[in-house]
Design an enzyme around this catalytic site. Structure first.
Site, PDB file in Angstrom:
ATOM      1  N   HIS A 176     119.081  59.515  26.669  1.00 41.29           N
ATOM      2  CA  HIS A 176     119.959  60.263  25.781  1.00 41.29           C
ATOM      3  C   HIS A 176     121.477  59.876  26.286  1.00 41.29           C
ATOM      4  O   HIS A 176     121.785  59.958  27.272  1.00 41.29           O
ATOM      5  CB  HIS A 176     119.818  61.375  25.215  1.00 41.29           C
ATOM      6  CG  HIS A 176     118.805  61.854  24.430  1.00 41.29           C
ATOM      7  ND1 HIS A 176     117.907  62.906  24.346  1.00 41.29           N
ATOM      8  CD2 HIS A 176     118.325  61.268  23.314  1.00 41.29           C
ATOM      9  CE1 HIS A 176     117.159  63.228  23.556  1.00 41.29           C
ATOM     10  NE2 HIS A 176     117.089  62.240  22.612  1.00 41.29           N
ATOM     11  N   CYS A 270     122.013  69.559  26.361  1.00 35.04           N
ATOM     12  CA  CYS A 270     120.827  69.530  25.655  1.00 35.04           C
ATOM     13  C   CYS A 270     120.677  70.741  24.634  1.00 35.04           C
ATOM     14  O   CYS A 270     120.010  70.753  23.597  1.00 35.04           O
ATOM     15  CB  CYS A 270     119.485  69.134  26.241  1.00 35.04           C
ATOM     16  SG  CYS A 270     119.580  67.630  27.235  1.00 35.04           S
TER      17      CYS A 270
HETATM   18  C1  DA2 Z   1     120.137  65.343  27.509  1.00 36.79           C
HETATM   19  N1  DA2 Z   1     118.978  65.342  26.694  1.00 36.79           N
HETATM   20  C2  DA2 Z   1     118.216  64.649  27.351  1.00 36.79           C
HETATM   21  C3  DA2 Z   1     118.924  66.094  25.321  1.00 36.79           C
HETATM   22  N2  DA2 Z   1     119.767  65.926  24.578  1.00 36.79           N
HETATM   23  N3  DA2 Z   1     117.620  66.566  25.106  1.00 36.79           N
HETATM   24  C4  DA2 Z   1     116.472  66.850  25.921  1.00 36.79           C
HETATM   25  C5  DA2 Z   1     115.327  66.627  25.297  1.00 36.79           C
HETATM   26  C6  DA2 Z   1     114.339  66.842  26.072  1.00 36.79           C
HETATM   27  C7  DA2 Z   1     112.923  66.514  25.439  1.00 36.79           C
HETATM   28  N4  DA2 Z   1     111.576  66.920  26.388  1.00 36.79           N
HETATM   29  C8  DA2 Z   1     112.758  65.283  25.017  1.00 36.79           C
HETATM   30  O1  DA2 Z   1     112.231  64.301  25.620  1.00 36.79           O
HETATM   31  O2  DA2 Z   1     113.088  65.148  23.700  1.00 36.79           O
END
Ligand code: DA2
Length: 277
Positions: A176, A270
């Protein structure tokens, strides 16, 4: 002796967070997730409460989204939408395990009476979008490569009426945008160049000549997954080198322990969606 060149001014923010009451790693949709590693939900909740108290102690307004049983990743509230000037561009998750989160975020914005635009394209909200209100008159930075479809960048530009700069993420550990880049105030960023294609690195250097460039160890500690109000920078406690760089540039690092949530592939940013009225 570090010389601080500038006194940074904070701006009060409004945030949305969601407690990790149902957090678990039962599937693996990013390289940080390992279903064989047990998660201590109680510890995650304790660390998350520390984050919530830190944001409140800095004077910010914090809304809490009720968690839904079965939605293991709902604690990562930043992925649920992206708002600019009271308009909300909704999320459309890539992985089916997270699809249902988008509607719960939508209900929250509907209750606030904000203009919500449902997306046609796959995008994971603030996970892949960042906004800098004072850069170039209001600039959106957008990541693609793993989650958000580049078509969503064009859609966001139409919905939000702000220029969107597409950045190509090329290292799966930084899946991300908010794992590799953060706005540290209204016009500047910190980032980890090698998470991006070489063309995107050139674009970032051109747009942000004064950016703070993070080292490998800090980026791998999710140091860039930070939340800043323009002065106070809430970042993972392990990112000690980045904290020193920020302090030298006149910011106030506020380290927070959130390691249990790293098992899900996320950290501070996140967990925190910014609401921009
Ligand atoms: C900074 N990050 C990566 C985020 N904005 N979100 C985390 C999402 C984690 C979730 N297990 C997934 O893989 O979607």
């Amino acid at each position: 002796m570090v010389s601080v060149t500038q006194h940074r001014m904070p701006r009060k923010r409004t945030y949305l967070i969601c407690p990790p009451e149902h957090f678990a790693v039962e599937y693996a949709i990013n390289p940080w997730m390992d279903t064989a590693t047990p998660v201590d939900t109680e510890l995650a909740l304790k660390q998350w409460t520390g984050l919530r108290e830190t944001l409140l102690s800095l004077g910010h307004e914090v809304h809490v989204l009720p968690p839904e049983p079965g939605l293991r990743d709902m604690v990562f509230a930043a992925n649920g939408a992206f708002s600019v000037d009271g308009t909300v561009y909704g999320a459309r998750f890539k992985h089916p395990q997270r699809t249902a989160e988008a509607a719960l975020h939508r209900e929250f914005y509907d209750r606030l009476g904000w203009r919500y635009v449902a997306p046609s394209e796959t995008n994971e909200g603030e996970g892949d979008f960042a906004y800098l209100p004072e850069a170039y008159g209001g600039l959106v930075l957008a990541g693609y490569g793993y989650r958000t479809d580049p078509a969503a960048h064009a859609e966001a530009q139409e919905v939000l009426a702000r220029p969107v700069v597409s950045l190509h993420l090329t290292d799966p550990r930084f899946y991300h945008l908010d794992t590799a880049l953060a706005s540290i105030d209204d016009s500047n960023i910190a980032y980890f160049p090698t998470a991006f294609s070489s063309a995107s690195q050139t674009v970032l250097r051109q747009l942000f000549p004064d950016a703070i460039v993070a080292a490998d160890a800090d980026a791998l500690a999710f140091g860039l997954n930070l939340v800043s109000d323009g002065r106070n920078v809430v970042l993972p406690a392990e990112a000690t080198g980045l904290a020193k760089q920020l302090a030298a540039a006149g910011y106030r690092p506020v380290p927070v322990e959130l390691a249990e949530l790293k098992k899900g592939g996320g950290s501070i940013k996140c967990c925190v969606a910014e609401l921009r009225p």
